[in-house]
Design an enzyme around this catalytic site. Sequence first.
Site, PDB file in Angstrom:
ATOM      1  N   GLU A 155     -23.616  37.989  37.948  1.00  0.00           N
ATOM      2  CA  GLU A 155     -24.250  38.458  36.710  1.00  0.00           C
ATOM      3  C   GLU A 155     -25.352  39.496  36.963  1.00  0.00           C
ATOM      4  OE1 GLU A 155     -24.502  35.244  33.806  1.00  0.00           O
ATOM      5  OE2 GLU A 155     -26.472  36.022  33.258  1.00  0.00           O
ATOM      6  N   ASP A 156     -26.132  39.313  37.997  1.00  0.00           N
ATOM      7  CA  ASP A 156     -27.342  40.122  38.157  1.00  0.00           C
ATOM      8  C   ASP A 156     -27.380  41.033  39.383  1.00  0.00           C
ATOM      9  OD1 ASP A 156     -28.330  38.938  35.865  1.00  0.00           O
ATOM     10  OD2 ASP A 156     -29.385  37.368  36.949  1.00  0.00           O
TER      11      ASP A 156
END
Length: 178
Positions: free
Chosen positions: A64-65
């Site tokens: 996700e990051d």
Amino acid sequence: MNDTVLITRALHFAAERHSNHRRKGQAQEPYVNHLAEVAELVASATEGKDANLVAAALLHDTIEDTVTMPEELVTKFNSDVAKLVREVTDDKSLPKQDRKDLQVANAPEKSTRAKLLKLADKTSNLRSIASSPPENWNTERKQEYIDWSSKVGAGLKGVNPWLEARFCEALAQAEQAL
Ligand code: ZN
């Protein structure tokens, strides 16, 4: 891969990928502190019996990051770890509010282990709302976050009484700190 090697490799990989990230709170803790906390929570909840889940906890925000692709987690770790991380990864192509609504709607459909991981993640985030909230968040914003976390958490219950108790404590702490 041996469990100790798997977990330390996951820790090293996550620390490198998140090396420039800090937590949103005023203390600006290194992001890896959050990953370590989530990993410890799932390790305790499963009494050290699920090494893949602990590795997935360390890696839970890499897709996700950071620039990490799921295939990379399959190659460097294993397909079970990669699947667990994917299960707790939001679709970043969607608007923020949709992602938040989907977390509430999808929580009850997750696998038992993904529920544990998500519950540990929410517990860590609620604790930080109490101990080191983001400086630019007013009471309303914090309350909104607590209410949303509580809704997601409700959909994750029924898998581990010990972890659910930690989640409830964190929820109460966050409410008290408002
Ligand atoms: Zn997280």
